[in-house]
Design a protein around this motif. Sequence first.
Motif, PDB file in Angstrom:
ATOM      1  N   GLU A  26       0.843  -1.188   0.000  1.00  0.00           N
ATOM      2  CA  GLU A  26       0.000   0.000   0.000  1.00  0.00           C
ATOM      3  C   GLU A  26       0.883   1.244   0.000  1.00  0.00           C
ATOM      4  OE1 GLU A  26      -2.480  -0.225   3.428  1.00  0.00           O
ATOM      5  OE2 GLU A  26      -3.743  -1.821   2.610  1.00  0.00           O
ATOM      6  N   PRO A  27       0.409   2.341  -0.506  1.00  0.00           N
ATOM      7  CA  PRO A  27       1.189   3.600  -0.475  1.00  0.00           C
ATOM      8  C   PRO A  27       1.138   4.215   0.919  1.00  0.00           C
ATOM      9  CG  PRO A  27      -0.920   3.978  -1.536  1.00  0.00           C
ATOM     10  CD  PRO A  27      -0.834   2.499  -1.270  1.00  0.00           C
ATOM     11  N   VAL A  28       1.966   3.706   1.824  1.00  0.00           N
ATOM     12  CA  VAL A  28       1.888   4.120   3.220  1.00  0.00           C
ATOM     13  C   VAL A  28       2.279   5.578   3.419  1.00  0.00           C
ATOM     14  CG1 VAL A  28       2.256   1.785   4.118  1.00  0.00           C
ATOM     15  CG2 VAL A  28       4.222   3.262   3.641  1.00  0.00           C
ATOM     16  N   ALA A  29       2.971   6.151   2.450  1.00  0.00           N
ATOM     17  CA  ALA A  29       3.377   7.554   2.587  1.00  0.00           C
ATOM     18  C   ALA A  29       2.174   8.475   2.695  1.00  0.00           C
ATOM     19  CB  ALA A  29       4.245   7.965   1.409  1.00  0.00           C
ATOM     20  N   ALA A  30       1.002   8.011   2.243  1.00  0.00           N
ATOM     21  CA  ALA A  30      -0.206   8.836   2.321  1.00  0.00           C
ATOM     22  C   ALA A  30      -0.734   8.937   3.741  1.00  0.00           C
ATOM     23  CB  ALA A  30      -1.286   8.259   1.403  1.00  0.00           C
ATOM     24  N   ASP A  31      -0.317   8.022   4.597  1.00  0.00           N
ATOM     25  CA  ASP A  31      -0.751   8.038   6.007  1.00  0.00           C
ATOM     26  C   ASP A  31       0.475   8.367   6.862  1.00  0.00           C
ATOM     27  OD1 ASP A  31      -1.474   7.404   8.662  1.00  0.00           O
ATOM     28  OD2 ASP A  31      -2.933   5.906   7.980  1.00  0.00           O
TER      29      ASP A  31
END
Length: 291
Positions: free
Chosen positions: A249-254
Amino acid sequence: MATDYGGQATYGAQTWRGGQPRPGSRRPGRPGSRRRGGARAGRAVAAVALVVGVGGLGASLVGVATQLLPRQFTARQQQQIIDWEVGKRWRVFPAGKIFPASVRYPLSAAVFGDGVGLTLTASRIGIARQATCPAATDAVIAAVLARDGCQAMLRATYADATDSYVVTVGVAVFGTTAEASAAQRELAATARASARHPDLAPPGVLPVRFAGTPAAWFTSSRRQLSASTNAGTYVVFYTVGYADQRPLEPVAADSYVDSELTSLGVGVARAVVSVLAAPLPRPHCPGTPGC
């Protein structure tokens, strides 16, 4: 020339009384002058020989004193000694010392926005067998490590206190600090390139799974973050993911998840670095002869 008790003086084959030469004989003064001149020349030669001898003795004493003084290592020699001392730790330290059973790491206060941070704990799940660098990393990483002389890869997997996140930390072993530094420079460039493709698993060390643990499902396709750092003769990797079967998942968004995953990976990597690459004092000779 010498004089006997009868007043007769002698010089070579000539004999006379009262210091007067026999008729027809040469005056004795000239041979005596030549002898005195020869004596002066002899004394001059002896003086020169004495000076040369004293100079040679002085040089010898300086050489002996230099040998007895403590040896001075050059900067290059000091670094070679440090590399040798640090580089042998992975062979002589027990695996449980290289990978501590538990690691404490900080979670920044900025995550919570209230100025109060947390200190969290990660626990070791298991230690993998020693592997080759190509067998324990993605192909693009393995190519970098091979070019710079990677000798072996050591790995272990940890879980956070809630068993929500897992991290595999890997230690790439090099022969010198220069080799490890060169590898890290190339890896940093690779990481920047991979950051442009957040939909792909970040290349790095391959996860190590352990059945019946929170890391049972930790496969390469479930890696969320990967990074590396170098210290001494080592490059230390970490790759972090979820303990469940959640895909990439694109964890950088959280920001919270990103910070917590990063804190876990960095914290475990630093714990390993603090053991393997603990600083040494600059080498010096203890002062004994032959040091």
